[in-house]
Enzyme design. Structure first.
Site: not given
Ligand code: ADP
Length: 544
Positions: A184, A328, A439, A444
């Site tokens: 990640t 993940e 918040k 929220w």
């Molecule tokens: P990182 O951002 O840590 O590299 P990921 O690429 O796995 O990790 O991102 C996952 C996160 O991205 C999700 O938990 C969510 O918060 C956000 N995310 C992914 N797709 C969407 C979407 N279509 N709309 C809103 N948030 C999204």
């Protein structure tokens, strides 16, 4: 009573074997670092992948060894996916946009044995090589004529393949054997590794093929803008060959004009990527006054697709499929292909649905919990933390007990850290990342909702909402915006634009104009960096 059926291991090598046979003429079309556009069929790819597998074995790569890549999307990167996993070793895709410290951390944490790199990233590796494991073998993914002078003592990819047999009997092993490793981007703390297996990767490819490629015309061209170095380009290098579609690999040029040109000349049917990329493409579409030839669909995810962007593409006749997922989760969890019942609704109602994050793919279960761990109803109103489970979801982080210990709830579901609601039809609505929610006075405020509405103002090209500490309300939202042109509307004017959708107390306390928004290694707006950037900022009402 048990069924009486054979059980055959789900292995990644079977996908390529099948594609070479059933869809042998479909192609991988790649913009190369050599500067040209390269084409090869899945049949040719299978032959070269066999050569690479033999070469890896000749280098002493064994079952379970980690082989890293530092590369753009392209056919050689694709060959590595299959050759490395095919012999039972693990392809560790590295995001080149990570900081040098993070790069050093993950190569050491993964204990990589080899690193395959594009020419582009040779200087990056040279700068950190003394802090990487000793005995690493470096391979530059090009031919002899394009090999750069380097201090890595690097081998040449094409020479490695040359002379190796063009066929292979792929070894058979347990389907749970690790196949891929992706860290990640580590917005907090060190990056954490998701270790995919052959089984999870094959199942994920099937899930994705079922929903996303189902309606594509035969032998369509799909362009993953989402990088192969980030969660396996959302599974496309596995799903596309399975479905018989060609892949158009954009290499390093991901700006609007370059993408437009490539999509237009190749007549790309569907393109997949994060919203920031589509903002760039939309700019070029406006400049040219038309969309690329044949362009029919975008799959957009990684962060919320702004409503105005969805409207823009839909107006051009491009079907917008909003997807949500995580590293993940292999990563696809939901997709926004619309059911027939929605297709007959008004344009506005369709956009309403497309702005949600879609419905779960088969194989992924979703639930939302309140703060005490009680399940909340899927009524489209109740919002809580989203938990997931399924065969494509991690059961722990690679060699990281500490992170693994807190990632799951008492029922063994994985906590996404996203706050969401789910409606009775199963449509997911991501309200925010838990850490990005504002918040205020015990309530929220969704930063995603505010951004979405602000983005529909013509003077705003891109924006992000961050929480600023407030002594009385705890936090207050502030809008950080990139202007579309010369105009800088006042806060009052923006409030007037947004007030239809929000209560007064939910509206931002200030607007701060910036040239550009900071991006994470995966091309999302980095709120962490933004919060740091405005650390010393004081809300207007608190200024003395
Ligand atoms: P990182 O951002 O840590 O590299 P990921 O690429 O796995 O990790 O991102 C996952 C996160 O991205 C999700 O938990 C969510 O918060 C956000 N995310 C992914 N797709 C969407 C979407 N279509 N709309 C809103 N948030 C999204």
């Amino acid at each position: 009573m048990q069924g009486m059926m054979m059980q055959q291991a789900l292995l990644i090598s079977d996908i390529l074997n099948y594609a070479a046979e059933a869809h042998g003429d479909a192609e991988i079309i790649s913009v190369r670092t050599e500067g040209d556009i390269h084409r090869q069929t899945y049949r040719e790819t299978a032959a070269r992948t066999a050569q690479l597998a033999h070469a890896l074995q000749a280098q002493g790569v064994q079952l379970g060894d980690r082989v890293a890549t530092l590369a753009w999307n392209g056919y050689r990167h694709f060959e590595l996916y299959y050759a490395v996993s095919g012999i039972g070793s693990v392809v560790h895709t590295i995001n080149p946009r990570l900081s040098p410290e993070q790069l050093i951390y993950i190569v050491n944490h993964a204990a990589d044995k080899m690193i395959f790199t594009d020419v582009t990233f040779v200087p990056l590796l040279e700068a950190v090589k003394d802090q990487l494991p000793q005995g690493l073998t470096y391979v530059v993914m090009t031919d002899r004529a394009h090999m750069p002078a380097n201090t890595l003592n690097a081998l040449c990819y094409e020479e490695l393949l040359s002379g190796q047999p063009e066929s292979i009997t792929w070894p058979e092993f347990d389907e749970n054997t690790a196949a891929g490793l992706c860290y990640t981007s580590g917005t907090t703390g060190n990056p954490k590794g998701a270790l995919y297996s052959n089984r999870s990767t094959v199942l994920h490819a099937l899930y994705v093929s079922l929903v996303l490629g189902a309606g594509y015309p035969p032998a369509s061209k799909i362009l993953p803008v989402v990088p192969q170095f980030h969660v396996n380009a959302w599974g496309l290098p596995y799903a596309a060959p399975l479905m018989g579609h060609s892949l158009v690999m954009p290499g390093a040029a991901l700006d609007g004009p370059s993408l437009f040109k490539l999509m237009d000349s190749e007549q790309v049917f569907s393109a997949w990527g994060v919203p920031t990329v589509w903002l760039g493409l939309m700019g070029e579409i406006k400049a040219q006054g038309r969309k690329p030839e044949g362009f029919s669909e975008i799959v957009v995810g990684g962060s919320a697709a702004p409503r105005s962007m969805i409207e823009g593409f839909e107006t051009l006749g491009v079907d917008v499929v909003h997807a949500w997922g995580m590293t993940e989760m292999s990563p696809i969890g939901t997709h926004g292909k619309m059911p027939e019942s929605v297709k007959t609704k008004s344009f506005k109602e369709q956009i309403d649905k497309k702005s949600l994050q879609g419905r779960r793919v088969f194989g992924v279960d979703l639930k939302i919990n309140d703060e005490d761990g009680n399940r909340l109803p899927h009524d489209g109103v109740a919002a809580g933390e989203l938990f997931v489970r399924g065969n494509g979801i991690i059961s722990g982080y690679f060699n990281n007990e500490e992170a693994s210990a807190t990632a799951f709830d008492s029922e063994g579901w994985f906590g996404t850290g996203d706050i969401a609601s789910i409606d009775p039809q199963g449509f997911l609505s991501i309200q925010d990342r838990a850490k990005d929610l504002v918040k205020s006075g015990g309530e929220w405020i969704s930063s995603i909702d505010l951004e979405n509405t602000a983005m529909s103002h013509e003077a705003i090209a891109n924006c992000a909402v961050i929480a600023i500490p407030h002594p009385k309300w705890d936090e207050r939202p502030v809008l950080v915006a990139v202007p579309a042109g010369e105009a800088r509307p006042s806060l009052e004017a923006l409030h007037a634009h947004m007030s239809e959708h929000f209560a007064k107390w939910q509206l931002p306390d200030d607007v701060l104009w910036v040239e550009a928004l900071p991006l994470t290694a995966t091309g999302k707006v980095s709120k962490l960096t933004l919060r740091k950037q405005f650390e010393d900022y004081t809300l207007p009402e608190l200024r003395t």
